[in-house]
Design an enzyme around this catalytic site. Structure first.
Site, PDB file in Angstrom:
ATOM      1  CG  ASP A 218      26.631  -1.345  11.494  1.00 48.61           C
ATOM      2  OD1 ASP A 218      27.745  -0.792  11.471  1.00 48.61           O
ATOM      3  OD2 ASP A 218      25.737  -1.081  10.687  1.00 48.61           O
TER       4      ASP A 218
ATOM      5  CG  ASP B 230      29.958   3.390  13.363  1.00 46.80           C
ATOM      6  OD1 ASP B 230      30.535   2.409  12.871  1.00 46.80           O
ATOM      7  OD2 ASP B 230      29.513   4.328  12.686  1.00 46.80           O
TER       8      ASP B 230
ATOM      9  CE1 TYR C 188      -3.150  -3.021   0.725  1.00 43.31           C
ATOM     10  CE2 TYR C 188      -2.219  -3.097   2.942  1.00 43.31           C
ATOM     11  CZ  TYR C 188      -3.016  -3.655   1.948  1.00 43.31           C
ATOM     12  OH  TYR C 188      -3.656  -4.828   2.185  1.00 43.31           O
TER      13      TYR C 188
ATOM     14  CE  LYS D 100      16.082  -4.094  24.739  1.00 44.08           C
ATOM     15  NZ  LYS D 100      16.400  -3.265  25.910  1.00 44.08           N
TER      16      LYS D 100
ATOM     17  CG  ASP E 226      19.095  -1.540  27.002  1.00 43.00           C
ATOM     18  OD1 ASP E 226      19.626  -2.667  27.139  1.00 43.00           O
ATOM     19  OD2 ASP E 226      17.942  -1.296  27.397  1.00 43.00           O
TER      20      ASP E 226
HETATM   21 MG    MG Z   1      28.622   1.072  10.386  1.00 45.49          MG
END
Ligand code: MG
Ligand code: NAI
Length: 353
Positions: free
Chosen positions: A243, A247, A144, A186, A219
């Site tokens: 990932d 960083d 949609y 998690k 977290d």
């Molecule tokens: Mg990255």
């Protein structure tokens, strides 16, 4: 001569065109000194290729790469072409075609590279990121489009084989390092895939009684990376969590410009791929000021993978020595150009002999 390796070089876009040739000069110097040979094949795949041909690599691109012992990549991505195109058309395609199921990202404090967490030095962490499944899946769809009832569904895919081989790799690595491991989870919020991840990781842990390990919610783990990073050694994580954590880890050590990574097919059935964590940095591309350390360090990881650990150690020692002398590119607060820094690394490497 104690080895001859065929390397596919994909400089890609932006500063990839600057840091990749710099790093190949360093690696060739190491090869001369340690008595092996690197034969480079350059591939001009990337965004210009995409503009000309409507795809990131030729149809038989994967077959061409398969002829090599390893792949050395700069960065891909350019303003004007959707990042999903550059990522899925090249990087992710290579990772999946060659079953490079481990993404290895070491993070270490370097001399004179100042961290926003200066009181937390020295840091020495390796993130083992699951690299071919998990949250980055091709399962899902959109319905949609453009209507009020629009739906987007993206399924995460976790397999026993996939989680188990990533965990096996991480536990073996922990055995060779400090013997401690953290698994990112998690399982309180994501109630099917993450409890499954936890179960498979604990089964693998049972086979490695020498490793002290804990499972930490992602977290809380993000907070721990900032508050108590010195206690971290090997961290194993799913594709998405790994990932993000890498960083974060790169940021707390100082600069994205120094962070290396390896996409490994540990069995050696296919070529592995080595690339800096940073992207094509269009804001500084063409100025000759990009930091080549991330690319050079990735090259050292490639030499280690190819079976040249002494050359790898020498390359790492050389750029650390140059940094210790206070020579640095602009991102680290210095004034050296890519060329000046690289030449200093080469001179140091030659002088160590
Ligand atoms: Mg990255
Ligand atoms: P980026 O890593 O290219 O740049 C982020 C910031 O860090 C910029 O200010 C840049 O100047 C600086 N920086 C990065 N590497 C540096 C180095 N070696 N020396 C000095 N400064 C450096 O990330 P950004 O801006 O989010 O992405 C730019 C493009 O790169 C996008 O198209 C993105 O999709 C792509 N990209 C590609 C990756 C890859 O090929 N593996 C990874 C990340 C982004």
């Amino acid at each position: 001569m104690n080895g001859h390796y065929r390397i596919a070089a994909l400089a890609g876009d932006g500063i990839g065109q600057e840091v990749l040739p710099a790093a190949t000069r360093v690696l060739d110097t190491a090869a001369d000194r340690f008595g092996f040979r690197l034969s480079w094949t350059d591939f001009d795949w990337g965004s210009d290729f995409f503009r000309a041909h409507g795809r990131m690599m030729p149809e038989d691109g994967i077959d061409q790469l398969a002829e090599h012992d390893a792949i050395f990549l700069g960065a891909v991505g350019t303003p004007g072409i959707p990042d999903a195109e550059t990522l899925w058309g090249l990087l992710i395609l290579i990772r999946r075609s060659f079953l490079q199921y481990i993404n290895l990202r070491p993070v270490r404090s370097l001399p004179q590279v100042h961290s926003p967490l200066e009181d937390k030095r020295p840091l020495d962490i390796v993130i083992v990121r699951e690299n071919v499944e998990g949250e980055y899946s091709e399962v899902g769809g959109r319905l949609y489009r453009g209507r009020p009832e629009e739906v987007a569904i993206q399924e995460a895919v976790f397999t026993r084989a996939g989680v188990s081989r990533a965990a096996q790799y991480a536990f073996r690595l922990a055995t060779e390092r400090q013997g401690t491991l953290v698994s990112a989870t998690k399982s309180n919020g994501i109630v099917y895939s993450m409890p499954f991840w936890d179960e498979v990781v604990s089964e693998v842990a049972a086979q490695h009684p020498g490793v002290a390990w804990r499972s930490v919610l992602i977290d809380a783990l993000a907070a721990e990376f900032v508050l108590r990073p010195q206690g971290l050694d090997v961290v194993v994580a799913s594709n998405l969590f790994g990932d993000i954590l890498s960083d974060l880890a790169g940021a707390i050590t100082g600069s994205i410009g120094v962070a290396p990574s390896a996409n490994l097919n540990p069995e050696g059935e296919y070529p592995s791929m080595f690339e800096p964590v940073h992207g094509s940095a269009p804001d500084i591309a063409g100025k000759g000021i990009a930091n080549p350390v991330g690319q050079i360090w990735s090259g050292a990881m490639m030499l280690r993978h190819l079976g040249q650990p002494e050359a790898a150690d020498a390359v790492e020692a050389a750029f650390e020595a140059v940094l210790s002398e206070g020579l640095a590119t602009k991102d680290l607060g210095g004034r050296a150009t890519t060329e000046e820094f690289t030449t200093a690394v080469i001179t140091t490497l030659e002088g160590q002999a």
